[in-house]
Design an enzyme around this catalytic site. Structure first.
Site, PDB file in Angstrom:
ATOM      1  N   ASP A  66      -7.247  -1.237   9.491  1.00 59.05           N
ATOM      2  CA  ASP A  66      -5.822  -1.413   9.220  1.00 59.05           C
ATOM      3  C   ASP A  66      -5.598  -2.785   8.597  1.00 59.05           C
ATOM      4  OD1 ASP A  66      -3.000  -0.642   9.500  1.00 59.05           O
ATOM      5  OD2 ASP A  66      -2.914  -2.260  10.962  1.00 59.05           O
ATOM      6  N   THR A  99      -0.361  -1.322   3.573  1.00 58.61           N
ATOM      7  CA  THR A  99      -0.554  -2.770   3.542  1.00 58.61           C
ATOM      8  C   THR A  99      -1.758  -3.160   2.685  1.00 58.61           C
ATOM      9  OG1 THR A  99      -1.811  -2.604   5.612  1.00 58.61           O
ATOM     10  CG2 THR A  99       0.512  -3.139   5.786  1.00 58.61           C
ATOM     11  N   THR A 100      -2.864  -2.432   2.823  1.00 57.22           N
ATOM     12  CA  THR A 100      -4.063  -2.767   2.053  1.00 57.22           C
ATOM     13  C   THR A 100      -3.805  -2.611   0.561  1.00 57.22           C
ATOM     14  OG1 THR A 100      -5.433  -2.004   3.898  1.00 57.22           O
ATOM     15  CG2 THR A 100      -6.521  -2.268   1.773  1.00 57.22           C
ATOM     16  N   ASP A 394       1.184   4.062  12.280  1.00 54.07           N
ATOM     17  CA  ASP A 394       1.423   4.059  10.829  1.00 54.07           C
ATOM     18  C   ASP A 394       1.851   5.440  10.350  1.00 54.07           C
ATOM     19  OD1 ASP A 394       0.766   1.416  10.733  1.00 54.07           O
ATOM     20  OD2 ASP A 394      -1.216   1.692   9.842  1.00 54.07           O
TER      21      ASP A 394
END
Length: 556
Positions: A66, A99-100, A394
């Site tokens: 994550d 996010t990545t 998520d």
């Protein structure tokens, strides 16, 4: 030390320990630091992404892929790098996932900006071009987006499953996506304008170790990880009247420290009788409300426990504040702070069951108006259940977002390649050097399919060529199937992402890149580099890589 010459004499304006890096050196330092952060999470992207083991200074171990968790757990001590971490945190807060991707795109924007800077393109032209490109990209996202019906179970579950793929929850994603859909259905309400609102405050996640993830389930109500305060209390109460109490059922202590000398046994007995009477009175007040069950946020005295057990009241003490607030939603009850003012109107109704295997209280409401569901998430070990919890959190966020926002996009890099294609066409109409920045923005977006391919062990160049050909032929839903290596319609394949998440990622990445590019002077009161080893006092030269990224190397 910085100097300015005045009438032939040097003017000292900075202290001896201060450092200053200007112009190209400052830009190179900032871009290097930001790119190092982005590169650190690239290998986690996609279904075939790898995990990171993060070991804290206390020896605590976290195994995850994550993006925001990795960046938050790193010991990052570089101001520019921290700006990129903020991209991940903003994306997590606003969109729940992606996010990545957002961080990776921010890093690629800066890499391409560095090439433009070397060609003597001024930073303000790059910034303007990136702003124009980001705004156009968000418009195109809305144009490409596909509408979601909140009742379309397959589509909502596909969004959740796409988010979980490649994470610890992937092996049980079908079961978990079903739980997620049922949970969202329970806590969704229709707004006046016809849209759907998902009340995430009415959802709780409770974790347990020692059992399989496949045994996870959804409870319409609350799960409280507590024991009864007395062995003689009932373990199950149907049609219960439930009191939520935020007052200690204990002897009231004096405000000032006092000392009492007792020289007569009868005096001691009077003190004890007085305390017992106080506790008896509090228990009577609870019983008088009609409560069968009490969840108390504070302590319950041993004597009071005995009295409550004799009255047949089930009591739980030291209940967490978050659990009390959640029980308030589930039961539609009030949290009582003063027993003197408590009444039957403050109580909630429902059933309370003690599960001896799980060592949990299951609390379910009898009211149709009450709202609250709990996902009981199970796993074999703490590390397993923690990673599954991150994945399902998520997935919950993006599935709820898809229902609320009502728009989704094809995954597998399809949207990035389509946006890049449209931005290149758009760039032809942009005047001046900003055109080069728009094209650089388009190139940056294609990092996503390239990294997806790399992480799957595929040839990234061949993959990108195939994807571009499909999109130029008009197939805007064509993305990469990382399991087969083929280009296909990823929307039909069930690889689906919420549109709002993509818009937020584009916005965060472009604004962070522009913030870094706008800096041309770094002034520090101390050593800019926190790498104090052989590079002590190395100034700008010592800041080439991550500069002061502290324990990052050890964390990876």
């Amino acid at each position: 030390m910085s100097q300015q010459r005045m009438q032939g004499q040097p003017m000292i304006i900075m202290g001896d320990d201060a450092q200053r890096v200007k112009d190209k050196d400052a830009q190179e330092h900032n871009i290097s630091a930001a790119r190092a952060v982005a590169d650190s999470v690239r290998s986690t992207l996609g279904p075939k992404g790898m995990d990171k083991m993060l070991v804290s200074s206390m020896g605590d171990v976290t195994v995850t892929n994550d993006g925001v968790t990795i960046l938050q757990e790193m010991d990052i001590d570089n101001p520019t790098a921290e700006m990129i971490v903020e991209v991940a945190e903003t994306q997590e807060d606003e969109a729940g996932d992606g996010t990545t991707t957002a961080v990776a795109i921010a890093g690629e924007l800066l890499k391409n900006a560095e090439d433009l800077l070397e060609r003597d393109i001024h930073p303000t032209a790059i910034i303007k071009g990136y702003n124009v490109a980001a705004e156009r990209a968000r418009e195109e996202v809305d144009d490409i987006a596909i509408d979601v019906d909140p009742d379309d179970e397959d589509l909502v579950r596909s969004v959740a499953e796409t988010s979980m793929t490649g994470k610890g929850s992937e092996l049980n994603k079908e079961l978990l996506s079903g739980i997620i859909y049922e949970a969202i259905e329970q806590i969704s309400v229709a707004a006046d304008d016809g849209s759907t609102v998902v009340d995430m405050e009415s959802l709780n996640i409770e974790t347990q170790t020692g059992r399989s993830v496949s045994e996870s389930e959804l409870l319409v109500g609350a799960a409280i990880d507590k024991d009864p305060v007395h062995d003689d209390m009932p373990s199950e109460v149907e049609d219960a009247d439930i009191l939520l109490l935020n007052e200690a059922v204990e002897v009231e202590e004096t405000e000032a420290d006092t000392q009492v000398s007792v020289d007569d046994p009868e005096q001691l007995q009077k003190f004890l009788d007085q305390e017992e009477e106080q506790l008896r009175e509090k228990v009577d007040q609870i019983v008088d409300t009609g409560a069968d069950v009490v969840f108390c946020q504070k302590g319950i005295d041993d004597m009071a426990q005995h009295f409550l057990a004799k009255e047949g009241v089930l009591a739980v003490r030291r209940t967490k504040k978050s659990d009390m607030e959640f029980l308030k939603n589930v039961l539609g009850a009030a949290i009582v702070k003063d027993l003197d003012a408590a009444s039957a109107d403050d109580l909630g109704t429902g059933s309370v069951t003690r599960d001896s295997d799980d060592e949990l209280f299951y609390v379910e409401s009898d009211s149709d108006e009450a709202l609250g569901v709990t996902i009981l998430l199970r796993g074999s070990t703490d590390h397993v259940v923690d990673e599954v919890e991150r994945g399902i959190s998520d997935a919950l966020d993006v599935a709820a977002q898809a229902v609320t926002d009502g728009r989704v996009l094809p995954g597998g890099g399809a949207i990035e390649v389509e946006l890049a294609d449209r931005l290149r066409s758009f760039a032809d109409g942009v005047e001046g050097r900003e055109q080069l920045a728009v094209e650089a923005f388009a190139d940056s977006l294609e990092l996503v399919p390239r990294v997806l391919a790399e992480n799957a062990g595929l040839d990234s160049i061949d993959t990108l060529v195939d994807l571009r050909a499909a999109h130029e032929a008009g197939d805007q839903l064509a993305g990469l199937n990382v399991f087969t290596g083929e280009v296909e319609d990823t929307f039909d394949a069930g690889v689906v992402e919420p549109a709002h998440s993509k818009e937020q990622g584009l916005n965060s990445a472009s604004e962070a890149a522009n913030l870094v590019l706008k800096i041309d002077d770094i002034i520090s009161a101390g050593d800019l580099s926190t790498d104090k080893g052989e590079d002590e006092g190395a100034g700008a030269g010592g800041m080439g890589g991550m500069g002061g990224m502290g324990g990052m190397g050890g964390a990876m």
